[in-house]
Design an enzyme around this catalytic site. Structure first.
Site, PDB file in Angstrom:
ATOM      1  N   TYR A 252      -6.402  36.221  15.817  1.00 46.95           N
ATOM      2  CA  TYR A 252      -5.941  36.303  14.427  1.00 46.95           C
ATOM      3  C   TYR A 252      -7.115  36.652  13.501  1.00 46.95           C
ATOM      4  CZ  TYR A 252      -1.586  33.912  15.900  1.00 46.95           C
ATOM      5  OH  TYR A 252      -0.415  33.564  16.523  1.00 46.95           O
TER       6      TYR A 252
ATOM      7  N   HIS B 200       3.460  40.394  14.456  1.00 42.95           N
ATOM      8  CA  HIS B 200       4.313  39.823  13.402  1.00 42.95           C
ATOM      9  C   HIS B 200       4.047  40.571  12.090  1.00 42.95           C
ATOM     10  CE1 HIS B 200       5.569  36.031  15.645  1.00 42.95           C
ATOM     11  NE2 HIS B 200       4.645  36.560  16.420  1.00 42.95           N
TER      12      HIS B 200
HETATM   13  C1  HEM Z   1      -2.554  34.369  23.244  1.00 44.29           C
HETATM   14  C2  HEM Z   1      -1.432  34.409  22.631  1.00 44.29           C
HETATM   15  C3  HEM Z   1      -1.212  35.052  21.281  1.00 44.29           C
HETATM   16  C4  HEM Z   1      -1.867  36.103  20.677  1.00 44.29           C
HETATM   17  C5  HEM Z   1      -3.019  36.901  21.248  1.00 44.29           C
HETATM   18  C6  HEM Z   1      -1.272  36.321  19.381  1.00 44.29           C
HETATM   19  C7  HEM Z   1      -1.648  37.298  18.479  1.00 44.29           C
HETATM   20  C8  HEM Z   1      -1.246  37.382  17.160  1.00 44.29           C
HETATM   21  C9  HEM Z   1      -1.846  38.196  16.133  1.00 44.29           C
HETATM   22  C10 HEM Z   1      -3.026  39.137  16.335  1.00 44.29           C
HETATM   23  C11 HEM Z   1      -1.198  37.961  14.957  1.00 44.29           C
HETATM   24  C12 HEM Z   1      -1.524  38.550  13.570  1.00 44.29           C
HETATM   25  C13 HEM Z   1      -2.399  37.563  12.802  1.00 44.29           C
HETATM   26  C14 HEM Z   1      -2.858  38.002  11.412  1.00 44.29           C
HETATM   27  O1  HEM Z   1      -3.278  39.157  11.202  1.00 44.29           O
HETATM   28  O2  HEM Z   1      -2.837  37.152  10.480  1.00 44.29           O
HETATM   29  C15 HEM Z   1      -0.164  37.010  15.251  1.00 44.29           C
HETATM   30  C16 HEM Z   1       0.730  36.491  14.342  1.00 44.29           C
HETATM   31  C17 HEM Z   1       1.587  35.441  14.598  1.00 44.29           C
HETATM   32  N1  HEM Z   1       1.724  34.743  15.794  1.00 44.29           N
HETATM   33 FE1  HEM Z   1       0.758  35.081  17.489  1.00 44.29          FE
HETATM   34  N2  HEM Z   1      -0.276  35.395  19.206  1.00 44.29           N
HETATM   35  C18 HEM Z   1      -0.217  34.596  20.348  1.00 44.29           C
HETATM   36  C19 HEM Z   1       0.616  33.525  20.588  1.00 44.29           C
HETATM   37  C20 HEM Z   1       1.466  32.999  19.650  1.00 44.29           C
HETATM   38  C21 HEM Z   1       2.258  31.820  19.853  1.00 44.29           C
HETATM   39  C22 HEM Z   1       2.242  30.897  21.073  1.00 44.29           C
HETATM   40  C23 HEM Z   1       2.981  31.652  18.705  1.00 44.29           C
HETATM   41  C24 HEM Z   1       3.986  30.595  18.348  1.00 44.29           C
HETATM   42  C25 HEM Z   1       3.917  29.403  18.370  1.00 44.29           C
HETATM   43  C26 HEM Z   1       2.614  32.698  17.790  1.00 44.29           C
HETATM   44  C27 HEM Z   1       3.109  32.850  16.507  1.00 44.29           C
HETATM   45  C28 HEM Z   1       2.674  33.759  15.592  1.00 44.29           C
HETATM   46  C29 HEM Z   1       3.181  33.834  14.259  1.00 44.29           C
HETATM   47  C30 HEM Z   1       4.224  32.927  13.637  1.00 44.29           C
HETATM   48  C31 HEM Z   1       2.494  34.885  13.642  1.00 44.29           C
HETATM   49  C32 HEM Z   1       2.691  35.402  12.235  1.00 44.29           C
HETATM   50  C33 HEM Z   1       1.833  34.669  11.279  1.00 44.29           C
HETATM   51  C34 HEM Z   1       2.071  35.225   9.926  1.00 44.29           C
HETATM   52  O3  HEM Z   1       3.236  35.245   9.493  1.00 44.29           O
HETATM   53  O4  HEM Z   1       1.097  35.627   9.298  1.00 44.29           O
HETATM   54  N3  HEM Z   1       1.699  33.501  18.400  1.00 44.29           N
HETATM   55  N4  HEM Z   1      -0.219  36.669  16.602  1.00 44.29           N
END
Ligand code: HEM
Ligand code: HEM
Lengths: 362, 200
Positions: free
Chosen positions: A335, A67
Site C-alpha cells: 500500500y 481497489h
Molecule cells: C498480500 C495481499 C494484498 C496485497 C498485496 C494488496 C494490495 C493492495 C493495494 C496495492 C491496494 C491499494 C492501496 C492504496 O493505494 O492506498 C489495496 C487496497 C485495498 N485492499 Fe488490499 N491487498 C492485499 C490483501 C488484502 C486483504 C486481505 C484485504 C481485506 C481484508 C484487502 C483489502 C483492501 C481494501 C479494502 C483496499 C482499498 C482501500 C481503500 O479503499 O483505499 N487487501 N490492496
C-alpha cells in the site's frame, strides 16, 4: 608529516593497502545491494507486486493500484464500551470517534463496471482524540483466497491477461488453483456470490487477525466484521446501463439519512489460526458488539477526503496490534508503494504516469 | 574552526563511532525494509523511526560538541584538493544526518500518518498534510539516503587511505585519545619517514 612513499614511490608500494581498501568498499556496496534487493532479483518486493497489479489492468495515474474504483464517505464510530475489556484503544471507550472512509471494488481499473466483481470493500480511518489512528480495510467475503504474499503474487501472475485474447489464460488460472488448495473456501463462496446492488447491505470482514491488548497488557487474538443494519435486497432502480450504480445507490440512501453497521469482534480461542486468512474460525466463537458505525456523507474519490489516505492496515492505535498473519506486512508495504506512485502522479513528478481522461462508456 | 589539538575530544570520538554504527544501520534498515513484504518490513520500520529520531537528537548534540571542541587540523602537507574534499564531505555528512530524520518526520506528517515512535509515543506533525509534499519528501528521503551512503563510502575509503597509506595520524585522531596518540603518533611518523622501504 605523512608517509612520503605514498607519493614518492610507485603505487605498487601500497598495492596491498589499496586492495584492502577496495575490498572493504566493494563488500559494503555488495551487502547494501543485496539487502536493498538490487542484487536479489528473485525476492518478492512491494514494487514487484504493484508492478504486477499494473500489468494486469493498466496504469491509471493518480488512482490506487488496487481497489481503484471507489467513493469517499464520512461519519463516526459510536462505541458502546464493550470492547474496552479487551483493548485499551481510545476508540473503544464509550463515545464517538470521527472517521473518513472509502467504499470500493477490487481491481486496478477505476472505470470498471460495478458488476464486474462480486466483492465490495470498506476502508476506515478512525482518528482518536489522542492523535493515534486506527486504519482498516475490509472485504465483503468471509475468507481471502490466499494466505501468503507469494501466493497473492502468483495468483496475479496467473490471472494476467494474455495479450492475444485480452483475457487470462484459463490453463494458467486452473494450474494456479490446483497448486493452491487453500483457495477452495474462497472459490466456494465466489461460486454463489453475486455482485450486490448496494454497498449498504454488505458485511465487511477484516479477514486478517489482529491482537487486542487490554490495559493490563493481556493479549487476545481477534477478527472483526461490520454487519449492516440495512438488509433490503437493494434499490429498485434499474441498474442496467449505469456502470456506477453503487455510488448512485449510496448517495441516494445517504440523502435519506445515515447508514449504520455494527462492529462485531470475534475472540479467538487457543489453536484458532491467526496467520491464515483462508480459514474461518469456528462459528461458536464469542463475539462482542463493540458499537455502531454511522456513515453520513459521501463524496467522489477524486475530490473527497479519502483520496490521499493510505488505508494501511498496520496503522494501529495503542491497544490493537498486528497478528502473525503474513498478509499484513505485505499489505502495509504494497500500500505504501501504491501510495507513493499515486501521490507522485498527483504531484506531476517527472517520470510518473500521466492522467488520462475517463474513457467514454461503451 | 580547527585547533592545535592532535586528536578529537572524547565526547566527539564517542559520538562519532556511535553515530557511525547507527547511521550505517539506518541505511541498511531503510533499503532492506522497502524491499521486503515479509514481517521484516514491519519490525524494521518499528526500529527505523525511533532510531532515526535518536540520530537527529545526537546530531544536534554533536554539532554543539564540535563548536566547543574544535577538531584537530588536517596534516599541513595534505594537498589542497584533498583538504577541500575532506571539509566538504564532513559538512555534507552533518547536513545529511540532520536532514534525513527531519525529512522522514516531515514526509510522514505530509502523508497524514501519525508519527509513532512506539505503540503509544507519538510525535506531533511538522508539516501540513499534502500529497504533493509527501511525494516530494518521500523521494528526497530515498535520494538523500543514496547520497549519504555514497558520502559514507568516500569517507570510509579516505579514512582507510589516511590510516593505511598516508599513515598521517588522521585516522588515529578519531580512534585514540590525546595521550596515547601523542605517544604513538610521532613514532608512526618518524618510522614512515626514516625507513620507508621496510614495510610490505
Ligand atoms: C498480500 C495481499 C494484498 C496485497 C498485496 C494488496 C494490495 C493492495 C493495494 C496495492 C491496494 C491499494 C492501496 C492504496 O493505494 O492506498 C489495496 C487496497 C485495498 N485492499 Fe488490499 N491487498 C492485499 C490483501 C488484502 C486483504 C486481505 C484485504 C481485506 C481484508 C484487502 C483489502 C483492501 C481494501 C479494502 C483496499 C482499498 C482501500 C481503500 O479503499 O483505499 N487487501 N490492496
Ligand atoms: C538518519 C536518519 C535516516 C536514514 C539514514 C534513513 C534512511 C532510509 C532509507 C535508506 C530508506 C529507504 C528509501 C528508499 O529506498 O526509497 C528509508 C525509508 C523510510 N524512512 Fe527513513 N531514514 C532516516 C530517518 C527516518 C525517520 C526519522 C523517519 C520517520 C520518523 C523515517 C521514516 C521512513 C519511512 C516511513 C520510510 C519508507 C518506508 C516504506 O515506504 O515502506 N526515516 N529511510
Amino acid at each position: 608529516m605523512h608517509d612520503p612513499s605514498a607519493t614518492d614511490t610507485p603505487p605498487k608500494r601500497h598495492l596491498g593497502s589499496w586492495a584492502l581498501i577496495a575490498a572493504v568498499v566493494a563488500v559494503t556496496v555488495g551487502t547494501f545491494g543485496y539487502v536493498g534487493g538490487w542484487l536479489a532479483p528473485h525476492r518478492l518486493t512491494p514494487k514487484r507486486i504493484v508492478d504486477q497489479l499494473q500489468d494486469n489492468a493498466g496504469t491509471f495515474a493518480g488512482y490506487r493500484r488496487n481497489h481503484a474504483k471507489g467513493v469517499c464517505v464520512t461519519g463516526y464510530f459510536d462505541s458502546n464500551g464493550h470492547a474496552q475489556a479487551y483493548s485499551s484503544a481510545e476508540v473503544f471507550a464509550a463515545g464517538r470517534t470521527p472517521l473518513v472512509g472509502r467504499f470500493a471494488i477490487p481491481g486496478s481499473n477505476p472505470y470498471a463496471p460495478d458488476s464486474s466483481v462480486p466483492i465490495r470493500s470498506m476502508a476506515l480511518r478512525l482518528a482518536q482524540a489522542n492523535g493515534q489512528q486506527w486504519r482498516t480495510g475490509m472485504n465483503s467475503m468471509p475468507v481471502f483466497p490466499v494466505s501468503t504474499p507469494q501466493a497473492f503474487y502468483d495468483q496475479l501472475k496467473a490471472q494476467q491477461p494474455d495479450p492475444a485474447t485480452g483475457k487470462p489464460d484459463p490453463a494458467k488460472v486452473a494450474a494456479f488453483f490446483a497448486a493452491h488448495p487453500e483457495t477452495a473456501a474462497f472459490r466456494a463462496w465466489a461460486k454463489t456470490a453475486k455482485p450486490s446492488a448496494s454497498f449498504a447491505t454488505e458485511n465487511y470482514w477484516s479477514l486478517d487477525a489482529f491482537v487486542f491488548v487490554d490495559s493490563a497488557g493481556k493479549r487476545q487474538a481477534v477478527r472483526w466484521r461490520m454487519v449492516p443494519e440495512a438488509t433490503d435486497a437493494g434499490s429498485d432502480v434499474d441498474n442496467s446501463g449505469n456502470p456506477d450504480y453503487l455510488a448512485s445507490d449510496l448517495a441516494q440512501r445517504l440523502s435519506q439519512g445515515p447508514l449504520r453497521w455494527h462492529l462485531l469482534v470475534t475472540l479467538a480461542q487457543a489453536g484458532d489460526p491467526t496467520n491464515d486468512a483462508t480459514r474461518e474460525w469456528p462459528a461458536d466463537r464469542p463475539t462482542i458488539d463493540a458499537g455502531t458505525l454511522v456513515l453520513e456523507h459521501t463524496e467522489p474519490q477524486e475530490s473527497g477526503p479519502c483520496r490521499d489516505i493510505n488505508y494501511d492496515p498496520l496503522v494501529l492505535p495503542d491497544g490493537i496490534e498486528a497478528s502473525d498473519d503474513p498478509l499484513l506486512p505485505a499489505r502495509s508495504a504494497a500500500y505504501a508503494d501504491s501510495y507513493l506512485r499515486r501521490t507522485s502522479e498527483e504531484a506531476h513528478l517527472p517520470g510518473t504516469a500521466v492522467a488520462q481522461p475517463k474513457p467514454e462508456a461503451k | 574552526m580547527t585547533s592545535d589539538v592532535k586528536t578529537f575530544s572524547l565526547p566527539a570520538r564517542v559520538l562519532h563511532w556511535l553515530m557511525a554504527i547507527m547511521i550505517l544501520a539506518m541505511l541498511f534498515i531503510g533499503v532492506g525494509m522497502v524491499a521486503s513484504v515479509s514481517e521484516r518490513h514491519d519490525w524494521l520500520l518499528r526500529i527505523h523511526k525511533p532510531l532515526g529520531i535518536a540520530i537527529l537528537i545526537l546530531a544536534v548534540v554533536r554539532l554543539a560538541v564540535r563548536l566547543r571542541h574544535p577538531p584537530p587540523a588536517l596534516p599541513a602537507d595534505l594537498p589542497a584538493v584533498q583538504k577541500l574534499a575532506a571539509h566538504a564531505s564532513h559538512w555534507l555528512l552533518y547536513i545529511l544526518m540532520l536532514a534525513m530524520p527531519l525529512i522522514g518526520w516531515a514526509m510522514l506528517s505530509a502523508g497524514g500518518y501519525p508519527v509513532m515512535l512506539s505503540d503509544s509515543l507519538r510525535l506531533p506533525p511538522i508539516f501540513p498534510t499534502s500529497p504533493v509534499a509527501f511525494a516530494v519528501l518521500r523521494h528526497m528521503h530515498g535520494w538523500f539516503a543514496m547520497l549519504l551512503f555514497l558520502t559514507f563510502l568516500a569517507h570510509m575509503g579516505a579514512a582507510l587511505y589516511h590510516g593505511l597509506i598516508r599513515r598521517d595520524g588522521v585516522l588515529s585522531s578519531m580512534v585514540r585519545g590525546e595521550k596515547k596518540a601523542e605517544m604513538i603518533e610521532p613514532v608512526e611518523v618518524s618510522e614512515s619517514v626514516t625507513e620507508p622501504d621496510t614495510r610490505p
